[in-house]
Design an enzyme around this catalytic site. Sequence first.
Site, PDB file in Angstrom:
ATOM      1  N   HIS A 237      48.637  85.182 116.523  1.00 55.20           N
ATOM      2  CA  HIS A 237      49.594  84.110 116.221  1.00 55.20           C
ATOM      3  C   HIS A 237      50.021  84.243 114.759  1.00 55.20           C
ATOM      4  O   HIS A 237      49.399  84.976 113.987  1.00 55.20           O
ATOM      5  CB  HIS A 237      48.993  82.729 116.492  1.00 55.20           C
ATOM      6  CG  HIS A 237      47.798  82.411 115.653  1.00 55.20           C
ATOM      7  ND1 HIS A 237      46.533  82.854 115.959  1.00 55.20           N
ATOM      8  CD2 HIS A 237      47.673  81.695 114.498  1.00 55.20           C
ATOM      9  CE1 HIS A 237      45.680  82.425 115.046  1.00 55.20           C
ATOM     10  NE2 HIS A 237      46.347  81.722 114.149  1.00 55.20           N
TER      11      HIS A 237
ATOM     12  N   SER B  61      51.644  82.882 110.854  1.00 56.72           N
ATOM     13  CA  SER B  61      51.706  81.909 109.764  1.00 56.72           C
ATOM     14  C   SER B  61      51.821  82.708 108.465  1.00 56.72           C
ATOM     15  O   SER B  61      52.390  83.797 108.442  1.00 56.72           O
ATOM     16  CB  SER B  61      50.469  81.007 109.770  1.00 56.72           C
ATOM     17  OG  SER B  61      50.609  79.994 108.796  1.00 56.72           O
TER      18      SER B  61
ATOM     19  N   HIS C  78      80.786  73.789 115.691  1.00 61.22           N
ATOM     20  CA  HIS C  78      80.523  72.351 115.646  1.00 61.22           C
ATOM     21  C   HIS C  78      80.674  71.866 114.213  1.00 61.22           C
ATOM     22  O   HIS C  78      80.696  72.655 113.271  1.00 61.22           O
ATOM     23  CB  HIS C  78      79.104  72.062 116.122  1.00 61.22           C
ATOM     24  CG  HIS C  78      78.074  72.327 115.056  1.00 61.22           C
ATOM     25  ND1 HIS C  78      77.712  73.602 114.672  1.00 61.22           N
ATOM     26  CD2 HIS C  78      77.365  71.489 114.254  1.00 61.22           C
ATOM     27  CE1 HIS C  78      76.824  73.532 113.702  1.00 61.22           C
ATOM     28  NE2 HIS C  78      76.581  72.259 113.432  1.00 61.22           N
TER      29      HIS C  78
ATOM     30  N   SER D 207      79.091  68.984 111.359  1.00 61.54           N
ATOM     31  CA  SER D 207      78.064  68.007 110.993  1.00 61.54           C
ATOM     32  C   SER D 207      77.897  68.065 109.478  1.00 61.54           C
ATOM     33  O   SER D 207      78.861  67.894 108.747  1.00 61.54           O
ATOM     34  CB  SER D 207      76.748  68.278 111.731  1.00 61.54           C
ATOM     35  OG  SER D 207      76.214  69.545 111.374  1.00 61.54           O
TER      36      SER D 207
END
Length: 802
Positions: free
Chosen positions: A485, A487, A343, A345
């Site tokens: 989780h 971070s 693509h 852009s």
Amino acid sequence: GGHARDEFGSYQHGSLTSLPPDFGNLRCLTHLDLSFNRLSILPSCILHLPSLRVLLVSHNSLVTLPEDFGHLSKLTFFSAMKNQLKDLPQSIGELSMLQDLDLSENALELLPEELGNLHNCTELDLSGNRLLSIPDSLANLKSLRRLHLHSNLLVTVPASLASLPNLSRLDLQNNCLRAIPAEIQTLPFVHIRGNPLGETEPSPQAGLNSLHNVINSCISSGSFTITSEGCKVILACGIHFYFPPGAASDPVRIYFRSLTPDPQWVKLRHHDVLLSRVLELQPHGVQFQQEVQIWMPYISPQTPHQHEVVVRTLSGQSWSDLKTRVKQKRKSKKCVAHCCVLHFSWFLVVSRLVQNECKVPAEGTLLFSSVDPNIKVIFPPGVTEEPRHVKLQVLPVSAEEIQEITAHAGCRASPLLYLSQDSAVDFLKPVRIQLPLPPGVTGLNLDRSRLHILHGDLEGQAWNDITSEVVLEFTHLYAVFEVTHFSWYWLWYTTKTYIGGIAKKVYERLRLYQVNFIALQRKRDPEQVLLQCVPKHKVDPVLKKLQDRYRGPEPSDMVEMFEGEQFFAAFERGISIDMDRPDCVDGRLSFIFYSHLKNMKEIYVTSPVDRKGQAVKGQVSFYRGAVPDSIPEDASRRRKGPDSLWLATLPIKLPQLKPRWDENPGPPYGFSFPPLNLGNAETGYLTQANLLSIARRVGADWQSIGLNLGLTYQQIERIGYNNREDLNKQILDMLFSWAQQNSEDPDCVSKLITAMKESGRQDIADEIEAIIELGRQKYSESIRRVGLEQESSTEDSAIAMM
């Protein structure tokens, strides 16, 4: 029945998307400025302004003009530069009084034949469009003096243009012209640089290894065409493309721009560094059948092994990094980043923290850092139902950095670990993270009360101590804990009780660059000032390179700035600049700091103070501006002095004017001209002294400037021959000869500015505009003092200033 005085309407630099319908009731409006707004359609109420003579709609988003645009029958000046116009209505040919038409930097591909009906047009600017040809009817514009066609896609130009009797400039630079009619090529005022003259047409049928399949953009046209045969493209800025056979099923026109970095198109994450200009490729979102290869040059980051170079692109609504290979050419030491895309852009090259990633299946896996193999993330079986991708980045932090920032010898920390994933769902089982213990700490001498596990949010603005929330295990060299989780994670060893604030301070400082500001003046022309923001370690090499041509004070004290932070330069205490510059905001020059780019501007300054009697001792001060997203306000406001955003101040001195350039020094170089006042009271005058000041800057460009001012080639030759022993006399003879011939022309100052720009002398154009701006201010002040509104001196003088 009386004569209606001129009415002016200025609505520039706003956010207008339309005008109220009753706007058309302003029957006496003659000048309307709607520049720098958001108009996508020209409001129909404008077409009901019967007295309108000047219309400015530049820097908007217009795609087309209304079919009944010809209703503006009194229009003499129309500027729609820097819009998105793709076509013109036939009715534009009905503007019989139009004298100046500026349609530059749009997307025009075809021009209507009716354009040849503008018999009073003296200047037509069609530069920066997508024109492949121009209609023969332009040869009917007998009043035309200047025709600007540079930076298009022209493959042919009609020979009939050579018959225009008043034409004094024809700019055909940077097109696709392989041949030019002999009648045009011999004109002294034609400009044809940047065309592939004499080159043969590329053959699409030639093999990919053939030179005929190489499209070289030295034409700087901003576009090229690819076919199903494939080709290689080389842009003038050093960017290369390879389109394999079959990448495009039909011929596709590709448009490109290489842009100066701007925060709008530079999306940096924490610890990223920008290394290149911004490349825009259109049509946005165009899909190829096979991957297109791109090679982008960039500045070597010279960063430690924890950073890597990637090409970043806009995919849909989000930015992503492409798989990138880098290569450094040994001889030129130039660096090139290579990637493959399906693509088009926006593209730029950045340096980011080294990223390790893996796909986590249901049976679990192991991920470790290539920067520090001691850092591991262990995913046990059953950790997820669906496979997910996980990314890991590590930022090593030396003990010296921690000690310097915290001013506390007892503080130590592990490398910073950042983990992310492509799922919003927490893991089904805890994930084990292994971090090395801080330097100097082992399992044998460990005091567990001093060890803290910190969890940071995505922006690093809040650091929470989670030591009591996780189960910690220790080996001789490592700490192991479990999370569900991801971070930021950071291991600290310190006697401090509240460690979150200290960690935040350290994290902010790790993202700051220590820089100095430089303000230097050219030795031969102290009114030319160079401003630059330089990282501390580059100051000495930069000054050494500039010392032959510039002089100035010592660099400023060291200050700290973020990558991508905006700052401003303000000239003060009797020194001023052109306020109409596009990079000038509220009287201050705008900069964006990128640590590996130049962050430099060279401008001309002036002073409203009379310098005939004394020098002007002024200064330039630097101030903080906007900062990148996610940077806290307190981090950007390093308070110094009365202005909380002040960074540094450096002196600037404009010397006393030499006597030979005074207002009445006697006949300069043997010439004697009557007093001159070019312009008018409303716009400000250029006096004989102003012209003398301008003359001393001209130098060897005088012939080009003379031709652009409209002097004939024979006049230029005669001036050169009559003063062949003295360059200064040649310059003065040219400039004052033109001034005497045009002293009654109310548009002469505007023409002088345009000629300087067209001759590549933006510096002189800026000086003239600064003089005129001062005249404008004085005129406005005088009007305010007497409480009157005077009419414009002439219609054209107002046009000249628009």
